[in-house]
Design a protein around this motif. Structure first.
Motif, PDB file in Angstrom:
ATOM      1  N   SER A 441     -19.534  26.767   2.718  1.00 18.97           N
ATOM      2  CA  SER A 441     -20.668  26.613   3.617  1.00 18.97           C
ATOM      3  C   SER A 441     -20.298  25.683   4.760  1.00 18.97           C
ATOM      4  CB  SER A 441     -21.876  26.053   2.852  1.00 18.97           C
ATOM      5  OG  SER A 441     -22.225  26.916   1.782  1.00 18.97           O
ATOM      6  N   SER A 442     -21.130  25.709   5.810  1.00 18.24           N
ATOM      7  CA  SER A 442     -20.948  24.832   6.969  1.00 18.24           C
ATOM      8  C   SER A 442     -22.251  24.098   7.247  1.00 18.24           C
ATOM      9  CB  SER A 442     -20.517  25.647   8.195  1.00 18.24           C
ATOM     10  OG  SER A 442     -21.548  26.544   8.561  1.00 18.24           O
ATOM     11  N   VAL A 443     -22.196  23.120   8.151  1.00 19.98           N
ATOM     12  CA  VAL A 443     -23.361  22.293   8.459  1.00 19.98           C
ATOM     13  C   VAL A 443     -24.183  22.882   9.585  1.00 19.98           C
ATOM     14  CG1 VAL A 443     -22.315  20.187   7.631  1.00 19.98           C
ATOM     15  CG2 VAL A 443     -21.934  20.892   9.994  1.00 19.98           C
ATOM     16  N   ASP A 444     -23.945  24.125   9.944  1.00 22.08           N
ATOM     17  CA  ASP A 444     -24.728  24.742  11.017  1.00 22.08           C
ATOM     18  C   ASP A 444     -26.188  24.792  10.624  1.00 22.08           C
ATOM     19  OD1 ASP A 444     -22.394  25.042  12.316  1.00 22.08           O
ATOM     20  OD2 ASP A 444     -22.135  27.173  11.836  1.00 22.08           O
ATOM     21  N   TYR A 483     -22.924  13.600   4.920  1.00 15.31           N
ATOM     22  CA  TYR A 483     -22.757  12.226   4.450  1.00 15.31           C
ATOM     23  C   TYR A 483     -23.958  11.806   3.616  1.00 15.31           C
ATOM     24  CZ  TYR A 483     -22.911   7.114   4.747  1.00 15.31           C
ATOM     25  OH  TYR A 483     -23.009   5.784   4.443  1.00 15.31           O
ATOM     26  N   GLU A 484     -25.150  12.171   4.039  1.00  8.08           N
ATOM     27  CA  GLU A 484     -26.364  11.777   3.320  1.00  8.08           C
ATOM     28  C   GLU A 484     -26.376  12.373   1.918  1.00  8.08           C
ATOM     29  OE1 GLU A 484     -26.222  12.994   6.309  1.00  8.08           O
ATOM     30  OE2 GLU A 484     -26.828  11.317   7.591  1.00  8.08           O
ATOM     31  N   THR A 485     -25.982  13.652   1.812  1.00 10.43           N
ATOM     32  CA  THR A 485     -25.959  14.290   0.483  1.00 10.43           C
ATOM     33  C   THR A 485     -24.956  13.601  -0.422  1.00 10.43           C
ATOM     34  OG1 THR A 485     -26.505  16.388   1.550  1.00 10.43           O
ATOM     35  CG2 THR A 485     -25.661  16.492  -0.688  1.00 10.43           C
ATOM     36  N   THR A 486     -23.806  13.280   0.123  1.00 11.82           N
ATOM     37  CA  THR A 486     -22.784  12.594  -0.676  1.00 11.82           C
ATOM     38  C   THR A 486     -23.301  11.255  -1.177  1.00 11.82           C
ATOM     39  OG1 THR A 486     -21.098  13.626   0.706  1.00 11.82           O
ATOM     40  CG2 THR A 486     -20.404  11.798  -0.656  1.00 11.82           C
ATOM     41  N   GLN A 487     -23.958  10.504  -0.272  1.00 14.85           N
ATOM     42  CA  GLN A 487     -24.513   9.201  -0.672  1.00 14.85           C
ATOM     43  C   GLN A 487     -25.601   9.371  -1.742  1.00 14.85           C
ATOM     44  OE1 GLN A 487     -26.481   7.030   2.468  1.00 14.85           O
ATOM     45  NE2 GLN A 487     -25.613   5.090   1.732  1.00 14.85           N
ATOM     46  N   GLU A 488     -26.405  10.404  -1.576  1.00 15.15           N
ATOM     47  CA  GLU A 488     -27.480  10.656  -2.546  1.00 15.15           C
ATOM     48  C   GLU A 488     -26.909  10.982  -3.916  1.00 15.15           C
ATOM     49  OE1 GLU A 488     -31.193  13.808  -3.173  1.00 15.15           O
ATOM     50  OE2 GLU A 488     -29.994  13.847  -1.341  1.00 15.15           O
ATOM     51  N   MET A 489     -25.881  11.826  -3.968  1.00 17.57           N
ATOM     52  CA  MET A 489     -25.313  12.219  -5.262  1.00 17.57           C
ATOM     53  C   MET A 489     -24.595  11.056  -5.915  1.00 17.57           C
ATOM     54  SD  MET A 489     -26.450  15.185  -5.480  1.00 17.57           S
ATOM     55  CE  MET A 489     -25.744  15.563  -7.054  1.00 17.57           C
ATOM     56  N   LEU A 490     -23.937  10.201  -5.123  1.00 16.69           N
ATOM     57  CA  LEU A 490     -23.300   9.018  -5.708  1.00 16.69           C
ATOM     58  C   LEU A 490     -24.357   8.064  -6.258  1.00 16.69           C
ATOM     59  CD1 LEU A 490     -20.436   8.300  -3.128  1.00 16.69           C
ATOM     60  CD2 LEU A 490     -20.212   9.248  -5.422  1.00 16.69           C
ATOM     61  N   LEU A 522     -16.907   5.413   0.680  1.00 20.91           N
ATOM     62  CA  LEU A 522     -17.817   6.128   1.575  1.00 20.91           C
ATOM     63  C   LEU A 522     -18.238   5.238   2.734  1.00 20.91           C
ATOM     64  CD1 LEU A 522     -19.335   8.790   1.999  1.00 20.91           C
ATOM     65  CD2 LEU A 522     -21.230   7.842   0.681  1.00 20.91           C
ATOM     66  N   THR A 523     -18.488   3.962   2.425  1.00 23.50           N
ATOM     67  CA  THR A 523     -18.839   3.016   3.483  1.00 23.50           C
ATOM     68  C   THR A 523     -17.686   2.874   4.483  1.00 23.50           C
ATOM     69  OG1 THR A 523     -20.228   1.813   1.910  1.00 23.50           O
ATOM     70  CG2 THR A 523     -19.608   0.666   3.935  1.00 23.50           C
ATOM     71  N   THR A 524     -16.462   2.783   3.958  1.00 26.75           N
ATOM     72  CA  THR A 524     -15.278   2.703   4.828  1.00 26.75           C
ATOM     73  C   THR A 524     -15.147   3.940   5.693  1.00 26.75           C
ATOM     74  OG1 THR A 524     -14.158   1.357   3.168  1.00 26.75           O
ATOM     75  CG2 THR A 524     -12.788   2.358   4.861  1.00 26.75           C
ATOM     76  N   PHE A 525     -15.364   5.088   5.098  1.00 30.84           N
ATOM     77  CA  PHE A 525     -15.276   6.347   5.851  1.00 30.84           C
ATOM     78  C   PHE A 525     -16.295   6.350   6.980  1.00 30.84           C
ATOM     79  CE2 PHE A 525     -16.059  10.724   6.836  1.00 30.84           C
ATOM     80  CZ  PHE A 525     -14.838  11.341   6.708  1.00 30.84           C
ATOM     81  N   TYR A 526     -17.524   5.883   6.666  1.00 29.49           N
ATOM     82  CA  TYR A 526     -18.585   5.859   7.679  1.00 29.49           C
ATOM     83  C   TYR A 526     -18.195   4.951   8.836  1.00 29.49           C
ATOM     84  CZ  TYR A 526     -23.262   5.355   9.695  1.00 29.49           C
ATOM     85  OH  TYR A 526     -24.328   5.342  10.559  1.00 29.49           O
ATOM     86  N   GLY A 527     -17.653   3.766   8.501  1.00 27.44           N
ATOM     87  CA  GLY A 527     -17.282   2.837   9.551  1.00 27.44           C
ATOM     88  C   GLY A 527     -16.095   3.305  10.370  1.00 27.44           C
ATOM     89  N   GLU A 532     -20.575  11.937  12.005  1.00 28.95           N
ATOM     90  CA  GLU A 532     -20.350  13.200  12.702  1.00 28.95           C
ATOM     91  C   GLU A 532     -19.038  13.870  12.312  1.00 28.95           C
ATOM     92  OE1 GLU A 532     -18.791   9.788  15.053  1.00 28.95           O
ATOM     93  OE2 GLU A 532     -20.752  10.309  14.174  1.00 28.95           O
ATOM     94  N   LYS A 533     -18.069  13.100  11.845  1.00 27.72           N
ATOM     95  CA  LYS A 533     -16.785  13.683  11.423  1.00 27.72           C
ATOM     96  C   LYS A 533     -16.712  13.915   9.922  1.00 27.72           C
ATOM     97  CE  LYS A 533     -13.907  11.974  15.187  1.00 27.72           C
ATOM     98  NZ  LYS A 533     -12.659  11.238  15.538  1.00 27.72           N
TER      99      LYS A 533
END
Length: 1553
Positions: A441-444, A483-490, A522-527, A532-533
């Protein structure tokens, strides 16, 4: 036509109507149904004729006229054939290489599968009138056990069967592969066939056939209809036909249409579709199933082979049957267990279906089924698609796995609940399936609803799963979309784990730690990257990356410096403790060229460099080197900001934050940071910083832009040069000099005037030498512009001179004007300019004749003058005179050269005109020069050619005319006049003799000749001419010729007597003339006569002179006529010996020396000739020895060498003899010798060098021909001669010094010492080579080898011997000879230790020879320590020819345990004999015959043992291993034990024997 073939992996790939999911499926067993092949036709077919069979070599499908051949697992299509009529039977054999096809038309085809060629087509029967009746009913192909690769075939027809034999398919295949079609055709012609009719028994036709083994009791059973239902056939007594053995009447069953034979059980399907079971041997019915309506059947078993199935084992059989159903459109595929006939499985199939014939041991059921599309236009029985299905028995777990594989999760959930399986497995698989969909799937925004639903489904599934570990791994490893879904599942995973976490525990569980770690990541990735990436794949890759530095390196390579800096700060604490030099190198190598310098420098300055100094101080070296290279690269990558950007990057190493004086390098030691501040790399970086600062100053202040590499090569002086080079227009040089260059020179304290002159010189060196065109003069303009800036007159003239020397000739107008301008000045150096100007003029003149080089030597000048005169143009003489004046040559030299050139052109009149035109003084000098040249020219030996004679005559005649003019000029000088007249008289005589008598001699010969000599010459020539005319062989009257010849001889003697010449003198003169003419036979005959009739000192002198001349002739390769069979070298030696016997004492020493050296020539000539037996005496080399030489000579060494070429060797040796005993050209004084050993030092000095050259040439020839022995003798003799020459002249050092002087004494001693050194070196090398040759002989001359060894230094000789031994490998004879010589040599030198080594080596070599004769290799222990010799014992005792005494001698020699060896020998003898009895009857008889010999040998060894206890114990063990019926062997062992007489065994030996 069935032409669309699709190979499938499972039924998911087919269309929906091919599925069996909606059909009725019953039974206690579960079968997995897969679709393997789909075959489609463009048009639907009504009731197609289909059949198939599965074989080990392939899978065959028949549909109407089509035959499809697949591999055994239905994964590849091998062959697809379409025939003219329907196909009845097919078969496959020879590993799937050959296909047999029987058509309804009666044709039987043999097809080669690989090449797709039809090898054979034969119509055994004609097509039946009834189109529905099959022509061929059955086909059986079996291997013929009597011959590999040969097959036989049973082909069943309506009225009987064909037995086809001798199908040699293996040979046919090989012939096809070798493209040998003639052989293939021949093998096809050898196929045999016979027909056995069954019309008397199966009157209504045959239906089926089953074949057992032709050699068994049940070879062939045929089923049919008519009088008999089936019959059993076997071969008749002739083995050529078959006869009926048993019959079953049609009253029992109507007919048999299919059989299956399993051991003694025959399953029969009759024409009423009733299945029955029969005993094959008695043909009695055993069982039947009348209630079962079977259309087709197969039997399968779980047993390994059908032969293991019996009546008791029928429970292992399963019956697969196609039965009719109530619905005529369908059939039932039934699986029964025998004998209870319990239904295991039932499946509805199409009415157009056929069971695939397979082997009985298969566990897979194949079904060929026809399927019709749901088209109302088509008939119910029409088929458009054929499918091949595979039914495999499966467990519930397998069915569940299948459902999960098809992603039918709802059905799988209910199935798991029904069968009590793991339902949670369904949820886990479904969750993983959701992950797969998420990954695609994509984020479209268009797909947001879809993937959001997938996330919700995943959450719902996770709530159902109780396995926390799976849930955690799922949340961690899933590729969530945002990113939000990943944070939610963690967060979900963390909350779920915290609920079950033990509150009293001080530490978290591993799963919770992983979740928290993922949160931090995940926090490091965000920073670092921002939301957006974010993507699922990039997040998982980032999470799983254990190497924090890897992400940093990746971002640096991509140019994301900000991101890399953030990651560096976040993870620096993680990798600080393990950061090392390799990581630093990776960090630096990851730097992208696109990184902004403004961002990079602060990071390095404030963070990276202090970090490196703190953690890895030694990394400063790498960092400094990288900064230096990066700064240099900026000159190419960022040229717009260069060199400021380079300085900015390079100096951050020194401006970075300083750490403490001491930095921590590891946990256990400290290293001073200052240790790394003075390393080579840091110093180079510091130098670069300084250079860049200077370069910036040069750019900004002096407007001189230089490349860094160029700047580093320059100094202050050359930088000034480069400033001038940057000025493109010469007219700008003054302003640039004033504005920039002069300022630079003053600041650096440079001398302006001298520096400008140096620049001009540098410019000339760089530019003038590269000028290839007359128009490349830009450098001239620049040089003259620089000259204009000079104020010192001396320097200006120096610069002008340099330009003159460097300018291209002809000069340009600017250079010409510059030179002329300075020529007009008043200065001391004007003369130099004038000379240079003249030289330029000379260059122009020489260029007109194509001569570019002006710097000529005196010899070259004369060559140039001659070249100019040779051009013969009108201005040649004038130009030559100009050149002569320029080089200060006299004019008369030029005139004389001109006259000589005219004489060569035979222009005598022009010579006289030129000479007359000269002033008297010039004419006199010129004439004298020409006359001197004429005398020298005529002094040369005439070549007797027509052109040569004409030229000599021209020279003589012109010289006469010139001398006449010279006499006229010198008439006032009486002395010169007399000399001139004398010379004129001589030239007139020469001219007259040449012109009138054609007497062409050298000039001095003319002046020395007298009337008597002339007359004698004429008489002798007349005699020679008369002899040539009256040779006995040229006249038809030989007797008259013989009468005339003495009269001519007497006439010559009378003339000689009249001219006051004695007979002996005449004969001597004739002898010398014969030698001169090359008439060797005549000369030798006269010498023989003189020695016979005039045996006196004069004759001795003549013989000596004749030998010398013959040697000189052979040395000069003068063509001579030698009588056939005459050995000229031997004859020369004989003449020298005769001369020595009768010559005067004055010649005795020279004659003896000549004898000695001519004997050496004889020795050399023998190496070029054949012996009396007609074979070459030295015609072989190396190991290929001549058999005559090998066996006809004694054991003394005779060297093998290449046959010498007489044309190469003899001239050299005789040239040497001519140098050692030269011809006496002047008068000899009493007792004076001319030979080298006895001549005076002054005379010998001229002979030594030719002698050395000849010696070197001859030695080289002998070495190339491998004549080393002869070379050794030659060197010793030659060196002795030279040494004798030196010693004879220096008997007393004081007297010799007074006579010859100290310089001569030293020079002579130096020559002799140099010869001595070369001779010693050669003798040693020669001795080494001869040593190799001696040892390579079949029989080694040990005394000679020892003698050659003494010629070598003690150290070298032993090294050479050991090298020879190393190269000998296993040539023990050679090694033995070397070791004997080495031992003797060591004894002479009193080398005790070396002698011991050679004696040990000789011992090993002797044993190598002895054991080699027995076929035992001594190599493994050769030259090894004595203790290793025991490793060969096993090979010794196993040798059948081994002798006891030899074993004992071996043990004694190498100090081995004799008892152990003898015991092993006895055991080996017994073991080998016992082992030999198991090899067959012949070996057993041979072993029995060896028993007495074996016993005798073993008994012979027993008394030799010191202790027999171990032997008896070992033999007792052997005794128990023997065959109890091998009485002879047991007796041998017992007798050996008895002989040992040990009481340690509990066996009564006598009783047992």
């Amino acid at each position: 036509m069935w032409n669309d073939i699709e190979l499938l992996t499972n039924d998911d790939t087919g269309s929906g109507y091919l599925s069996v999911g909606s059909r009725k499926e019953h039974g206690t067993a579960l079968y997995q149904v897969d679709l393997l092949v789909k075959i489609s036709s463009e048009k639907a077919s009504l009731n197609p004729k289909i059949q198939a069979c599965s074989l080990s070599d392939g899978f065959i499908i028949v549909a109407d006229q089509s035959v499809i051949l697949l591999d055994s697992i239905c994964r590849s299509l091998q062959l697809h054939l379409v025939f003219d009529t329907e196909v009845d039977v097919v078969g496959l054999c020879q590993e799937g290489k050959f296909l047999l096809v029987g058509e309804r038309s009666g044709n039987l085809h043999l097809i080669h599968v690989t090449s797709k060629q039809t090898l054979l087509t034969n119509a055994f029967v004609q097509k039946a009138n009834d189109e529905n009746r099959r022509t061929y009913q059955n086909l059986v192909i079996e291997k013929d056990g009597s011959n590999e690769g040969t097959y036989y075939m049973l082909l069943l027809t309506y009225s009987g069967f064909f037995c086809i034999t001798n199908l040699q398919l293996l040979k046919i295949q090989q012939a096809i592969e070798n493209v040998d079609f003639s052989t293939a055709k021949k093998l096809q012609g050898q196929i045999k066939s016979s027909f056995i009719s069954t019309e008397n028994y199966h009157t209504l036709g045959c239906l089926s056939l089953v074949a057992g083994d032709l050699a068994s009791e049940v070879p062939v059973i045929i089923g049919g209809t008519g009088n008999c239902a089936f019959s059993k056939w076997e071969p008749d007594s002739s083995k050529k036909g078959m006869t009926v053995k048993n019959l079953i009447d049609a009253e029992i069953i109507k007919g048999a249409k299919k059989f299956q034979l399993i051991d003694n059980l025959l399953f029969v399907l009759d024409t009423d579709n009733v299945l029955s079971l029969w005993d094959i041997y008695t043909l009695t019915p055993v069982w039947n199933w009348p209630s079962l309506h079977v259309e087709e059947f197969l039997l399968t078993t779980e047993a390994d082979s059908p032969s293991s199935v019996t009546w008791q084992g029928i429970t292992n059989l399963k019956l697969i049957a196609l039965t009719a159903s109530a619905n005529k459109k369908m059939k039932n595929l039934m699986v029964y267990s025998l004998p209870t006939m319990e239904i295991l499985y039932s499946l509805e199939v199409s009415s157009v279906s056929s069971l695939v014939q397979t082997g009985i041991s298969t566990d897979t059921i194949y079904l060929l089924e026809g399927v019709c599309k749901n088209d109302p236009k088509l008939s119910e029985d029409s088929v458009s698609v054929l499918v091949l299905r595979c039914l495999t028995e499966a467990l519930p777990e397998n069915r569940l796995s299948r459902l999960l594989h098809k992603h039918r999760f709802a059905e799988a959930e209910s199935f798991a609940i029904q069968f009590g399986l793991d339902v949670e497995l369904v949820y886990k698989v479904k969750s993983n399936h959701i992950l797969e969909k998420l990954a695609l799937s994509s984020v479209d925004a268009s797909e947001q609803t879809e993937w959001q639903q997938l996330v919700d489904d995943a959450k719902e599934n996770l709530h159902k799963i109780q396995d926390d570990e799976f849930v955690v791994n799922y949340c961690l490893k899933a590729q969530w979309i945002t990113y939000e879904t990943t944070q939610e599942m963690l967060n979900y995973a963390k909350t779920r784990l915290l609920k079950k976490e033990d509150k009293t525990a001080l530490i978290y569980s591993d799963g919770l730690k992983e979740v928290l770690r993922a949160h931090a990541k995940l926090t490091t990735f965000y920073g670092a990257f921002g939301p957006e990436k974010f993507s699922g794949s990039s997040w998982i890759e980032f999470l799983n990356n254990e190497d924090d530095l890897k992400d940093i390196f990746l971002q640096l390579k991509e140019g994301n410096l900000v991101c890399a800096q953030y990651l560096w700060l976040r993870h620096r604490a993680n990798f600080e403790s393990r950061f090392d030099v390799k990581m630093l190198e990776s960090l630096l190598n990851s730097m992208s060229a696109s990184v902004s310098l403004q961002k990079l420098c602060p990071w390095f300055k404030n963070d990276v460099i202090p970090f490196v100094r703190r953690t890895v101080p030694e990394g400063q070296i790498i960092l400094a080197k990288w900064l230096e290279q990066a700064a240099r690269n900026l000159e190419l990558t960022d040229k717009a900001n260069w060199p400021e950007n380079g300085l900015q990057l390079a100096e951050i190493f020194f401006t970075a934050e300083k750490t403490d004086e001491l930095g921590l390098a590891s946990s256990w030691h400290w290293i001073s940071l200052k240790d790394y501040q003075n390393t080579e790399e840091v110093c180079q970086l510091r130098t670069l910083v300084n250079n860049l600062r200077e370069l910036i100053t040069l750019h900004r202040k002096y407007n001189c832009k230089l490349a860094l590499s160029d700047f580093e090569k320059e100094n202050t002086t050359t930088i000034v040069f480069r400033m001038f080079d940057k000025v493109l227009a010469p007219e700008l040089i003054p302003s640039i000099l004033e504005k920039f260059i002069r300022v630079y020179m003053r600041e650096h304290d440079l001398q302006e005037e001298e520096l400008l002159l140096l620049y001009i010189e540098d410019l000339l060196n760089r530019c003038s030498s590269k000028s290839t065109s007359l128009f490349e003069t830009a450098w001239e303009a620049k040089a003259m512009a620089v000259i204009a800036c000079l104020s010192d007159t001396d320097l200006i003239f120096d610069a002008v001179l340099k330009i003159m020397y460097a300018a291209v000739v002809p000069w340009s107008a600017a250079v010409e004007q510059l030179v002329k301008q300075h020529l007009e000045m008043d200065h001391p150096k004007v003369k130099l300019l004038q000379e240079s100007y003249k030289l330029m003029e000379m260059k122009k003149l020489l260029r007109g004749y194509g001569i570019r080089e002006v710097n000529l030597l005196n010899k070259e000048i004369m060559r140039v003058v001659r070249y100019i005169l040779k051009q013969d143009v009108p201005s040649s003489l004038e130009d030559a005179l100009k050149v002569a004046q320029a080089f200060m040559l006299s004019d008369d030299e030029i005139y004389s050269l001109r006259i000589i050139d005219l004489i060569d052109r035979e222009q005598g009149e022009d010579c006289l005109l030129l000479l007359k035109s000269l002033p008297p003084a010039e004419a006199e000098k010129t004439a004298e020069r020409v006359i001197i040249w004429a005398r020298l020219a005529l002094q040369e030996e005439p070549d007797h050619s027509k052109e040569g004679k004409a030229w000599r005559m021209s020279v003589a005649k012109t010289s006469v005319d010139i001398l006449k003019i010279l006499c006229d000029i010198q008439k006032d000088n009486l002395q010169k006049k007399d000399e001139c007249e004398e010379m004129l008289k001589l030239f007139k005589e020469v001219a007259s003799l040449q012109e009138n008598f054609e007497v062409f001699l050298s000039f001095e010969d003319y002046s020395n000749s007298s009337l008597v000599a002339d007359l004698r010459e004429q008489h002798i020539k007349a005699h020679e001419v008369a002899q040539a005319k009256h040779k006995p062989g040229s006249t038809p009257e030989p007797i008259a010729a013989e009468v005339r010849s003495p009269s001519m001889e007497s006439k010559l003697h009378r003339q000689a007597l009249a001219l006051q010449m004695s007979k002996q003198e005449l004969e001597a003169e004739l002898t010398l003339r014969a030698l001169k003419d090359g008439n060797i036979k005549t000369a030798l005959k006269k010498c023989s006569d003189l020695f016979k009739y005039h045996c006196n000192a004069d004759t001795g002198k003549l013989l000596f002179l004749t030998c010398q001349k013959l040697c000189q002739m052979l040395a000069d390769n003068v063509p001579v006529t030698v009588p056939v069979g005459l050995n000229l070298p031997s004859m020369i030696h004989d003449l020298a010996s005769q001369a020595a016997t009768i010559c005067s004492p004055d010649f005795l020493l020279d004659a003896l020396e000549l004898c000695k050296h001519t004997l050496m020539a004889v020795e050399l000539s023998r190496q070029c000739q054949m012996d009396d037996c007609g074979i070459l005496m030295k015609a072989s080399f190396g190991t290929h020895k001549d058999p005559y030489e090998e066996w006809s000579y004694s054991d003394f060494f005779s060297e093998d060498g290449i046959v010498l070429e007489s044309q190469m060797v003899l001239p050299v040796i005789y040239e040497l003899i001519s140098s050692l005993v030269p011809l006496a050209e002047s008068k000899r004084y009493p007792l004076e010798s001319t030979s080298l050993p006895y001549c005076s030092l002054n005379e010998g000095d001229g002979l030594v060098l030719p002698v050395i050259n000849s010696i070197s040439a001859l030695l080289q020839n002998l070495q190339e021909s491998s004549q080393w022995e002869l070379a050794l003798r030659f060197v010793v003799g030659s060196f002795g001669t030279c040494l004798q020459h030196s010693v004879s002249n220096f008997m007393n050092a004081t007297l010799s010094e007074k006579l010859f002087g100290e310089t001569t004494l030293v020079k002579s001693r130096h020559v002799v010492m140099e010869l001595k050194e070369k001779a010693v070196i050669f003798i040693r090398e020669n001795a080494t080579t001869l040593l190799h040759k001696v040892f390579n002989c079949r029989l080694v001359d040990l005394d000679l080898a020892l003698g050659y060894c003494t010629l070598l230094p003690q150290k070298d000789v032993f090294e050479n011997l050991w090298k020879l031994i190393d190269k000998a490998w296993q040539n023990y004879d050679k090694i033995l000879a070397i070791s004997l010589v080495g031992s003797e040599l060591a004894s002479l030198y009193q080398e005790i230790e070396m002698g011991l080594k050679f004696r040990e080596l000789s011992t090993d070599a002797q044993w190598g020879i002895r054991l080699g004769k027995l076929g035992i290799s001594f190599q493994p222990v050769f030259r090894q320590h004595f203790l290793t010799k025991k490793d060969l014992i096993k090979a010794l005792v196993e040798n059948i020819d081994m002798d006891t005494s030899l074993i004992l001698e071996y043990c004694s020699t190498f100090q081995l345990d004799c008892d152990a060896v003898l015991q092993l020998f006895i055991e080996t003898l017994l073991h080998n004999t016992n082992a030999g009895q198991g090899q067959g009857d012949a070996s057993m008889d041979s072993a029995k015959r060896r028993h007495p010999k074996l016993l005798a040998k073993a008994l012979e060894m027993v008394p030799l043992l010191t202790s027999t206890k171990d032997l008896v114990i070992s033999l007792s063990g052997i005794l128990h291993k023997l065959d109890p019926y091998d009485y002879e062997m047991i007796e041998v062992v017992l007798k050996v034990i008895e002989r040992a007489d040990e009481k340690i065994t509990n066996i009564n030996i006598n009783q047992v024997i």
